[in-house]
Design a protein around this motif. Structure first.
Motif, short mmCIF file in Angstrom:
data_model
loop_
_atom_site.label_atom_id
_atom_site.label_comp_id
_atom_site.label_asym_id
_atom_site.label_seq_id
_atom_site.Cartn_x
_atom_site.Cartn_y
_atom_site.Cartn_z
N ALA A 1 0.84 -1.19 0.00
CA ALA A 1 0.00 0.00 0.00
C ALA A 1 0.87 1.24 0.00
N VAL A 2 0.31 2.34 -0.47
CA VAL A 2 0.96 3.65 -0.44
C VAL A 2 0.24 4.49 0.60
N LEU A 3 1.02 5.16 1.46
CA LEU A 3 0.44 5.94 2.53
C LEU A 3 0.93 7.38 2.47
N LEU A 4 0.04 8.31 2.79
CA LEU A 4 0.37 9.72 2.92
C LEU A 4 0.20 10.08 4.39
N ASP A 5 1.33 10.33 5.05
CA ASP A 5 1.31 10.58 6.50
C ASP A 5 0.55 9.49 7.23
N ARG B 1 -1.73 7.56 6.19
CA ARG B 1 -3.09 7.32 5.74
C ARG B 1 -3.05 6.65 4.38
N PRO B 2 -3.70 5.50 4.22
CA PRO B 2 -3.66 4.78 2.94
C PRO B 2 -4.28 5.60 1.80
N VAL B 3 -3.63 5.56 0.66
CA VAL B 3 -4.17 6.19 -0.54
C VAL B 3 -5.25 5.31 -1.12
N LYS B 4 -6.29 5.94 -1.64
CA LYS B 4 -7.36 5.21 -2.32
C LYS B 4 -7.40 5.64 -3.78
N THR B 5 -7.97 4.80 -4.60
CA THR B 5 -8.15 5.10 -6.02
C THR B 5 -9.32 6.07 -6.19
N PRO B 6 -9.52 6.63 -7.38
CA PRO B 6 -10.68 7.49 -7.60
C PRO B 6 -12.01 6.80 -7.30
N VAL C 1 -3.61 -0.78 -3.47
CA VAL C 1 -2.71 -1.86 -3.11
C VAL C 1 -2.18 -2.47 -4.40
N VAL C 2 -0.86 -2.54 -4.52
CA VAL C 2 -0.22 -2.97 -5.77
C VAL C 2 0.60 -4.22 -5.51
N PRO C 3 0.97 -4.95 -6.56
CA PRO C 3 1.56 -6.28 -6.36
C PRO C 3 3.03 -6.30 -5.96
N THR C 4 3.79 -5.23 -6.19
CA THR C 4 5.23 -5.28 -5.90
C THR C 4 5.67 -4.06 -5.11
N ALA D 1 -5.90 2.78 -12.87
CA ALA D 1 -6.59 2.14 -14.00
C ALA D 1 -6.66 0.63 -13.81
N ALA D 2 -5.57 0.04 -13.34
CA ALA D 2 -5.54 -1.41 -13.14
C ALA D 2 -6.57 -1.85 -12.11
N ILE D 3 -6.71 -1.07 -11.04
CA ILE D 3 -7.62 -1.44 -9.95
C ILE D 3 -9.07 -1.12 -10.29
N ASP D 4 -9.30 0.12 -10.75
CA ASP D 4 -10.67 0.58 -10.95
C ASP D 4 -11.30 0.11 -12.26
N LYS D 5 -10.48 -0.12 -13.27
CA LYS D 5 -11.03 -0.44 -14.60
C LYS D 5 -10.71 -1.85 -15.05
#
Length: 236
Positions: free
Chosen positions: A23-27, A29-34, A40-43, A74-78
């Protein structure tokens, strides 16, 4: 991500291993997609690249400067929600593959196409047992269904993240075979781009450069190279 510029609201971006990937976090806090799904990404490499894009933002967020983040969204949402449909759309390129439609003249162009594209058709035949056949002119002529099925199996086996990147390699080049060659490392991204532009390069050699066409081609080249980078980050 939209093209809107939003104010920066965090101090530091980071990545963290979580269930199902990274996961990617900002301070913290997990980032979410649009679409509000967890980003959450594979690598770890892909997550780190996304975190670096967020860290590189100034006082305002510029989504257009974040191609890796946009690719993951795009990979997650579409793609993940319509994987089969995206795969079949890309497989269909094989039936009208750029590499198979040849000029009948002038002979210099005919020779350039044969020199650049025949080895790729030979590679696909050897690598996948999928022989596609060139034809002269632009009228569609179906390829062998069994050959397309073998190429299609490679596409269907890709993850949503791989498929998101592969989409751009195929759609920008117009060639399923060339995109597979780049994806597998048989060609570099620069080699693949150059081979996809044989017709345009020949026209440019004959008539000179058109500024608008050159600008458009450069944008496509950048997107093609970015897709290759994204694909690599999905696999390491």
């Amino acid at each position: 991500m939209s093209g809107r510029s939003l104010p920066r609201f965090w101090k530091e971006a980071a990545m963290r291993e979580v269930e199902g990937g990274f996961a990617v976090l900002l301070d913290d806090r997990p980032v979410k997609t649009p679409a509000k799904a967890p980003l959450v990404v594979p690598t770890a490499s892909l997550a780190q690249a996304i975190a670096q894009e967020w860290d590189a933002q100034g006082d305002r967020v510029d989504p257009l400067s974040m191609p890796v983040t946009r690719g993951a969204n795009a990979a997650i949402d579409k793609v993940s929600v319509q994987h089969a449909e995206v795969a079949e759309m890309l497989i269909a390129y094989g039936d009208s593959d750029l590499l198979c439609y040849r000029a009948d003249s002038p002979m210099e162009l005919v020779a350039r196409q044969a020199e650049g594209w025949d080895p790729l058709l030979d590679w696909a035949a050897a690598r996948y047992e999928a022989r596609l056949h060139p034809r002269v002119g632009v009228m569609h002529a179906p390829q062998d269904a069994a050959a397309l099925e073998r190429l299609g199996a490679e596409v269907r086996a890709m993850t949503a993240f791989e498929l998101a990147a592969f989409h751009d390699l195929v759609s920008i080049s117009g060639s399923l075979v060339l995109a597979l060659a780049v994806a597998e490392g048989h060609l570099s991204a620069d080699q693949g781009w150059a081979l996809s532009r044989i017709d345009e390069t020949w026209q440019q050699d004959q008539w000179g450069e058109d500024d608008e066409a050159v600008e458009m081609a450069e944008k496509k080249r950048v997107e093609f190279l970015r897709a290759h980078v994204f694909l690599g980050l999905c696999r390491v």
